[in-house]
Write a protein that holds these residues in place. Structure first.
Motif, mmCIF file in Angstrom:
data_model
loop_
_atom_site.group_PDB
_atom_site.id
_atom_site.type_symbol
_atom_site.label_atom_id
_atom_site.label_comp_id
_atom_site.label_asym_id
_atom_site.label_seq_id
_atom_site.Cartn_x
_atom_site.Cartn_y
_atom_site.Cartn_z
ATOM 1 N N ALA A 123 2.266 44.981 10.332
ATOM 2 C CA ALA A 123 2.982 46.172 9.881
ATOM 3 C C ALA A 123 3.117 47.166 11.025
ATOM 4 C CB ALA A 123 2.239 46.812 8.706
ATOM 5 N N GLY A 124 4.212 47.924 11.000
ATOM 6 C CA GLY A 124 4.458 48.919 12.029
ATOM 7 C C GLY A 124 5.921 49.292 12.047
ATOM 8 N N PRO A 125 6.286 50.323 12.771
ATOM 9 C CA PRO A 125 7.670 50.783 12.790
ATOM 10 C C PRO A 125 8.641 49.700 13.245
ATOM 11 C CG PRO A 125 6.204 52.356 13.868
ATOM 12 C CD PRO A 125 5.400 51.127 13.624
ATOM 13 N N VAL A 126 9.814 49.705 12.650
ATOM 14 C CA VAL A 126 10.894 48.815 13.083
ATOM 15 C C VAL A 126 11.753 49.629 14.040
ATOM 16 C CG1 VAL A 126 12.803 47.346 12.351
ATOM 17 C CG2 VAL A 126 10.784 47.575 10.891
ATOM 18 N N ILE A 158 12.829 44.981 8.376
ATOM 19 C CA ILE A 158 13.523 43.755 8.755
ATOM 20 C C ILE A 158 12.964 42.628 7.903
ATOM 21 C CG2 ILE A 158 11.922 43.377 10.701
ATOM 22 C CD1 ILE A 158 14.289 41.960 12.116
ATOM 23 N N ALA A 159 13.862 41.878 7.282
ATOM 24 C CA ALA A 159 13.475 40.753 6.423
ATOM 25 C C ALA A 159 14.184 39.502 6.926
ATOM 26 C CB ALA A 159 13.840 41.027 4.973
ATOM 27 N N VAL A 160 13.454 38.414 6.981
ATOM 28 C CA VAL A 160 13.985 37.161 7.522
ATOM 29 C C VAL A 160 13.638 36.029 6.564
ATOM 30 C CG1 VAL A 160 13.908 35.528 9.454
ATOM 31 C CG2 VAL A 160 13.694 37.991 9.895
ATOM 32 N N SER A 161 14.598 35.155 6.336
ATOM 33 C CA SER A 161 14.348 33.912 5.611
ATOM 34 C C SER A 161 15.023 32.781 6.365
ATOM 35 C CB SER A 161 14.869 33.997 4.173
ATOM 36 O OG SER A 161 16.270 34.171 4.158
ATOM 37 N N TYR A 162 14.522 31.576 6.145
ATOM 38 C CA TYR A 162 15.146 30.447 6.852
ATOM 39 C C TYR A 162 14.969 29.165 6.055
ATOM 40 C CZ TYR A 162 10.798 28.230 8.658
ATOM 41 O OH TYR A 162 9.601 27.570 8.791
ATOM 42 N N PRO A 213 13.355 22.405 23.256
ATOM 43 C CA PRO A 213 12.132 22.980 23.813
ATOM 44 C C PRO A 213 11.198 23.458 22.716
ATOM 45 C CG PRO A 213 13.939 24.516 24.038
ATOM 46 C CD PRO A 213 14.540 23.235 23.551
ATOM 47 N N ASP A 214 9.994 23.834 23.118
ATOM 48 C CA ASP A 214 8.977 24.220 22.145
ATOM 49 C C ASP A 214 9.365 25.456 21.354
ATOM 50 O OD1 ASP A 214 7.442 22.119 22.987
ATOM 51 O OD2 ASP A 214 6.061 23.314 24.187
ATOM 52 N N TYR A 215 10.064 26.402 21.998
ATOM 53 C CA TYR A 215 10.391 27.662 21.331
ATOM 54 C C TYR A 215 11.828 28.052 21.620
ATOM 55 C CZ TYR A 215 5.437 27.476 20.860
ATOM 56 O OH TYR A 215 4.182 27.014 20.551
ATOM 57 N N VAL A 216 12.501 28.470 20.553
ATOM 58 C CA VAL A 216 13.897 28.903 20.618
ATOM 59 C C VAL A 216 13.955 30.324 20.076
ATOM 60 C CG1 VAL A 216 16.241 28.477 19.792
ATOM 61 C CG2 VAL A 216 14.738 26.539 20.340
ATOM 62 N N TYR A 217 14.520 31.235 20.836
ATOM 63 C CA TYR A 217 14.543 32.646 20.461
ATOM 64 C C TYR A 217 15.933 33.060 20.005
ATOM 65 C CZ TYR A 217 10.039 32.602 22.731
ATOM 66 O OH TYR A 217 8.739 32.287 23.070
ATOM 67 N N LEU A 218 15.966 33.720 18.866
ATOM 68 C CA LEU A 218 17.199 34.246 18.295
ATOM 69 C C LEU A 218 17.153 35.766 18.407
ATOM 70 C CD1 LEU A 218 19.838 33.935 16.690
ATOM 71 C CD2 LEU A 218 18.466 33.913 14.602
ATOM 72 N N PRO A 219 17.842 36.356 19.418
ATOM 73 C CA PRO A 219 17.800 37.816 19.584
ATOM 74 C C PRO A 219 18.568 38.531 18.475
ATOM 75 C CG PRO A 219 18.542 36.696 21.594
ATOM 76 C CD PRO A 219 18.619 35.704 20.475
ATOM 77 N N VAL A 220 18.019 39.634 18.008
ATOM 78 C CA VAL A 220 18.636 40.436 16.960
ATOM 79 C C VAL A 220 18.673 41.890 17.440
ATOM 80 C CG1 VAL A 220 18.499 41.216 14.567
ATOM 81 C CG2 VAL A 220 17.768 38.892 15.170
ATOM 82 N N GLU A 221 19.882 42.457 17.525
ATOM 83 C CA GLU A 221 20.015 43.859 17.912
ATOM 84 C C GLU A 221 19.731 44.738 16.691
ATOM 85 O OE1 GLU A 221 20.306 45.273 20.738
ATOM 86 O OE2 GLU A 221 20.542 43.418 21.895
ATOM 87 N N VAL A 222 18.640 45.477 16.745
ATOM 88 C CA VAL A 222 18.238 46.344 15.641
ATOM 89 C C VAL A 222 18.641 47.780 15.985
ATOM 90 C CG1 VAL A 222 16.283 47.220 14.312
ATOM 91 C CG2 VAL A 222 16.330 44.817 15.019
ATOM 92 N N PRO A 223 19.528 48.399 15.202
ATOM 93 C CA PRO A 223 19.947 49.779 15.491
ATOM 94 C C PRO A 223 18.902 50.787 15.015
ATOM 95 C CG PRO A 223 21.079 48.969 13.562
ATOM 96 C CD PRO A 223 20.261 47.815 14.070
#
Length: 511
Positions: A133-136, A72-76, A56-66
């Motif tokens: 930018a904004g609170p995580v 939050i930093a992401v690389s792929y 599909p057009d979009y695939v979501y990877l949920p991340v539980e942030v405590p």
């Protein structure tokens, strides 16, 4: 993970992967030493999988942030596997939504870089260009993967997520451009409304774009990053009495691109739909509620997903000239011209033409082309009104100027003289009443002037060697329902007209 966690989401064009939890994640390499401003409890997870052909057009990877996460930093990465000739290979876009969710048009959007970046970060006081930018805050965030194209063998990918703990910091209040510049009162103002910076896939910074705009003789520009509004607050100190900066977005769907031009600063417009989803009208209205214009961009571009398939019923203007003039523009120009016939004969609303550079990086020229708008002042409201009304023409540079209009008479024995300018209607006594059309040109050496009507091009005249001259033609409303002008360079390809140097919106003639 891909086999166990690949679940069908609530929308037909989205998938949701299994949730990434950091409850038992160990710090990488034994953790940090605190010298980077964290408290030494960074956590990292890496997710690997393969998206199948036909994903599909979009695939979501949920991340539980405590709680207690500062950044939050992401690389792929993904594999660009070899494919047979004529087959599309792998291309994977990326973005992110926060704990407020991924609902279409919702408040959860926090950034998008498409395929322009391999990594990004977000924290309260800063973010990678393209991100907000904004609170995580604690909760379920979603990394959005966009498989733009998928090879027959699938698209292997790897996503690494790092959560950095520490003091949250504060988010600075964004400073947006003012809605008015000094200007010259009622005048013709030159602008380029399709530009890309480092906040999407462009190579120029906002400062470099502003400098290039001034060098090109522009009076206004529009921020139009792909699928993000992150650049709206990035123009501090770059505007001035001589340069109005408008804010917008290039809404980049899988069925074409459209400019949200001059929307309220901070406005985000969603792009996650196709023509078959019947959602575009809703988002077009959202653009107008935010004070902006809906402008389909490069409607006949040949890149994947670029060809415009939503129709022009919701358009306020259309970009018929995009960058250096090409056959794609010639097709867009012809399609737009065809749409003028109904507007002429039945006095229906019509869609104005405009041109923009779509400049990304050197050697793309900012201001090639540029839309020249008649406005009461150099302000957001006046520029938007001028573009919507079609009181504008398009030129390849600030060296080219046009003055175009039609003259006639109303009343017995010639009556009083009437004049209509670009984008206006000239009403005269009858269908056979003579009308004089006049075009004044400067800055177009070696070019030819053309008068185009609902029948096609009915008059052509060469310009003087200097490139400055006046061309007149007499017609009637019976013979020409509208007249518009083109200025063209000599033809270089047999059977094709020469490239445009300028074109106007029409003057409509009524008997």
């Amino acid at each position: 993970m891909a086999r166990r966690g690949l679940l069908v989401g609530t929308a037909a064009t989205a998938l949701t992967l299994g949730t990434v939890s950091f409850a038992d994640a160990a710090p990488p390499n034994g953790g940090t030493d605190g010298t980077d401003g964290t408290d030494g409890t960074d956590r990292t997870r890496t997710v690997r999988g393969t998206l199948p052909a036909g994903a599909p057009d979009y695939v979501y990877l949920p991340v539980e942030v405590p709680r207690g996460v500062r950044e939050i930093a992401v690389s792929y990465t993904y594999e660009k596997t070899p494919v047979p000739a004529g087959t599309q290979g792998n291309a994977l876009d990326i973005g992110i939504f926060d704990e407020r969710g991924t609902a279409l048009g919702g408040r959860g959007f926090r950034g998008w870089s498409g395929g322009a970046r391999s990594s990004f970060f977000i924290r309260a006081d800063a973010a990678t260009p393209g991100y907000i930018a904004g609170p995580v805050r604690a909760g379920t965030w979603n990394i959005a993967l966009g498989p733009y194209t998928v090879a027959p063998g699938g698209l292997p990918y790897e996503v690494t997520i790092t959560l950095r703990s520490g003091p949250a910091g504060t988010t600075p209040e964004p400073v947006y451009p003012p809605e008015r510049a000094k200007g010259r009162g009622r005048a013709w103002y030159r602008g380029d409304c399709h530009l890309h910076s480092t906040h999407s896939d462009g190579g120029r910074t906002p400062a470099e774009i502003a400098a290039a705009a001034r060098a090109a003789g522009l009076d206004f520009i529009n921020s139009s990053e792909h699928n993000t509004h992150s650049a709206h607050g990035a123009w501090g100190g770059l505007w001035g009495g001589d340069l109005l900066v408008l804010t917008g977005e290039e809404i980049t769907t899988r069925n074409g691109h459209v400019l949200a031009l001059a929307t309220d600063p901070g406005t985000f417009v969603d792009w996650r739909y196709r023509a078959r989803d019947n959602r575009f009208g809703h988002y077009a209205k959202a653009v107008r509620r935010a004070g902006g214009l809906v402008v389909p961009a490069h409607p006949h571009a040949t890149c994947i997903g670029c060809h415009w398939k939503f129709g022009f019923g919701e358009a306020d203007a259309v970009e018929v000239w995009n960058g250096a003039y090409s056959p794609e523009d010639e097709i867009a120009l012809a399609e737009w011209d065809n749409s003028l016939v109904a507007a002429a004969r039945w006095s229906k609303p019509w869609v104005a033409a405009m041109g923009n550079s779509d400049a990304h990086r050197e050697p793309d020229a900012v201001g090639l082309p540029q839309t020249v708008v008649l406005a009461d002042e150099l302000s957001r409201e006046a520029i938007v009104a001028g573009i919507r009304a079609g009181h504008s023409y398009v030129a390849e540079s600030s060296a080219v100027t046009l003055a175009f209009g039609a003259f006639g008479a109303f009343g017995a024995f010639g009556g009083r003289g009437l004049h209509a300018g670009i984008g206006e209607r000239l009403r005269v006594d009858g269908d056979d009443t003579p009308v004089t059309v006049r075009l004044e040109v400067t800055g177009a050496p070696g070019c030819t002037a053309h008068f185009v009507t609902d029948q096609g091009t009915l008059y052509t005249a060469g310009l003087p060697e200097s490139g400055a001259g006046t061309v007149e033609w007499r017609t009637t409303p019976a013979y020409a329902a509208y007249v518009r002008a083109e200025v063209r360079h000599p033809a270089t390809v047999p059977g094709l007209p020469g490239a445009l140097a300028a074109l106007t919106n029409p003057v409509f003639l009524e008997g």
